[in-house]
Design a protein around this motif. Structure first.
Motif, mmCIF file in Angstrom:
data_model
loop_
_atom_site.group_PDB
_atom_site.id
_atom_site.type_symbol
_atom_site.label_atom_id
_atom_site.label_comp_id
_atom_site.label_asym_id
_atom_site.label_seq_id
_atom_site.Cartn_x
_atom_site.Cartn_y
_atom_site.Cartn_z
ATOM 1 N N SER A 1 -1.847 9.868 5.053
ATOM 2 C CA SER A 1 -2.664 8.808 5.645
ATOM 3 C C SER A 1 -1.909 7.513 5.887
ATOM 4 C CB SER A 1 -3.883 8.536 4.762
ATOM 5 O OG SER A 1 -3.479 8.207 3.448
ATOM 6 N N VAL A 2 -0.696 7.371 5.342
ATOM 7 C CA VAL A 2 0.114 6.180 5.555
ATOM 8 C C VAL A 2 1.509 6.611 5.997
ATOM 9 C CG1 VAL A 2 1.117 4.117 4.515
ATOM 10 C CG2 VAL A 2 -1.143 4.889 3.797
ATOM 11 N N GLN A 3 1.990 5.996 7.084
ATOM 12 C CA GLN A 3 3.362 6.277 7.543
ATOM 13 C C GLN A 3 4.050 4.976 7.929
ATOM 14 O OE1 GLN A 3 0.924 7.935 10.014
ATOM 15 N NE2 GLN A 3 0.406 9.258 8.285
ATOM 16 N N VAL B 1 1.488 2.451 9.649
ATOM 17 C CA VAL B 1 0.390 3.068 10.378
ATOM 18 C C VAL B 1 -0.517 3.749 9.374
ATOM 19 C CG1 VAL B 1 -0.245 4.762 12.135
ATOM 20 C CG2 VAL B 1 1.872 3.455 12.378
ATOM 21 N N THR B 2 -1.810 3.448 9.443
ATOM 22 C CA THR B 2 -2.773 4.084 8.538
ATOM 23 C C THR B 2 -3.725 4.938 9.345
ATOM 24 O OG1 THR B 2 -4.283 2.208 8.667
ATOM 25 C CG2 THR B 2 -2.657 2.186 6.890
ATOM 26 N N ASP B 3 -4.155 6.014 8.738
ATOM 27 C CA ASP B 3 -5.092 6.933 9.375
ATOM 28 C C ASP B 3 -6.237 7.171 8.397
ATOM 29 O OD1 ASP B 3 -6.357 8.809 10.931
ATOM 30 O OD2 ASP B 3 -5.054 10.456 10.318
ATOM 31 N N VAL B 4 -7.022 6.131 8.177
ATOM 32 C CA VAL B 4 -8.145 6.233 7.250
ATOM 33 C C VAL B 4 -9.411 6.465 8.066
ATOM 34 C CG1 VAL B 4 -9.457 5.065 5.455
ATOM 35 C CG2 VAL B 4 -7.005 4.693 5.630
ATOM 36 N N GLY C 1 0.799 -1.213 0.000
ATOM 37 C CA GLY C 1 0.000 0.000 0.000
ATOM 38 C C GLY C 1 0.831 1.262 0.000
ATOM 39 N N THR C 2 2.101 1.159 0.344
ATOM 40 C CA THR C 2 2.973 2.324 0.389
ATOM 41 C C THR C 2 3.825 2.465 -0.857
ATOM 42 O OG1 THR C 2 4.792 1.109 1.406
ATOM 43 C CG2 THR C 2 3.153 2.051 2.885
ATOM 44 N N GLY C 3 3.767 1.481 -1.753
ATOM 45 C CA GLY C 3 4.628 1.512 -2.928
ATOM 46 C C GLY C 3 5.984 0.912 -2.680
#
Length: 212
Positions: free
Chosen positions: A188-190, A172-175, A118-120
């Protein structure tokens, strides 16, 4: 042991006295003395098993061996170069961020699992182990941030270059409803790092990495 030194911030100079180093294929811009260059081919110096792992993981690496007496100068697209000394440590970095490695260092593939998709970042990253110097590339000067058990660190995947030490990496996702409606921060992704070690980040974000 080969001597790695910076010649300006965007060029690496390596002094060789019969030693061998590995460098990004096509990164040689000049040399003094007697040098031989040999492309490592599909195995990347890791053997057929290592090449197969890279193929499965989609983590490609194309290196050449440089042996000689004199000085070789290496660079890649005018990006910044940072030297990372390893004393039995393990450096994790994307293969595209590696410019050169001391010939005594070993490389391999570290699977990071589905959390990287999801982060590439993909399914895997490259690990560099042993005693010697590695040279990494970054867009803008790389910044070394310390992580301790008391101070975990979150990093934008677009800015991540590499890390070393005893670190655990999570995504860590912040959706939430604001993100879904396009009112989120855009971060939204770290990557979150916990433990003890160093994380290298760059001051310019990569493009083409998906946010979820």
């Amino acid at each position: 042991m080969a001597q790695f030194r910076l010649n300006g911030s965007k060029m690496l100079a390596v002094d060789l006295a019969g030693e061998t180093i590995r460098a990004l294929n096509g990164s040689m811009v000049a040399y003094e003395g007697q040098m031989t260059f040999k492309r490592q081919g599909m195995t990347g110096g890791e053997g057929l098993r290592g090449a197969l792992k890279r193929r499965i993981a989609g983590e490609g690496i194309t290196l050449m061996e440089i042996t000689g007496q004199g000085t070789v100068y290496l660079a890649s697209e005018a990006t910044e170069v940072t030297l990372v000394p390893l004393n039995g440590d393990t450096l994790f970095a994307e293969s595209e961020s590696l410019l050169a490695l001391d010939g005594q260092l070993q490389t391999g593939v570290q699977f990071v699992g589905l959390r990287g998709m999801g982060t590439g970042q993909g399914l895997a990253t490259t690990k560099v182990q042993g005693h010697g110097t590695a040279a990494i590339l970054s867009h803008g000067p790389a910044i070394a941030l310390e992580v301790t058990p008391q101070t975990p660190l979150c990093v934008d995947p677009h800015a991540y270059v590499g890390h070393l030490g005893q670190l655990q990496q999570d995504v860590v996702t912040d959706v939430n409803w604001r993100t879904v409606l396009g009112q989120g921060s855009g971060e939204s992704v770290q990557f979150r790092y916990q433990g003890h070690g160093i994380v290298y980040v760059q001051p310019a974000e990569r493009t083409g990495i998906l946010e979820i």
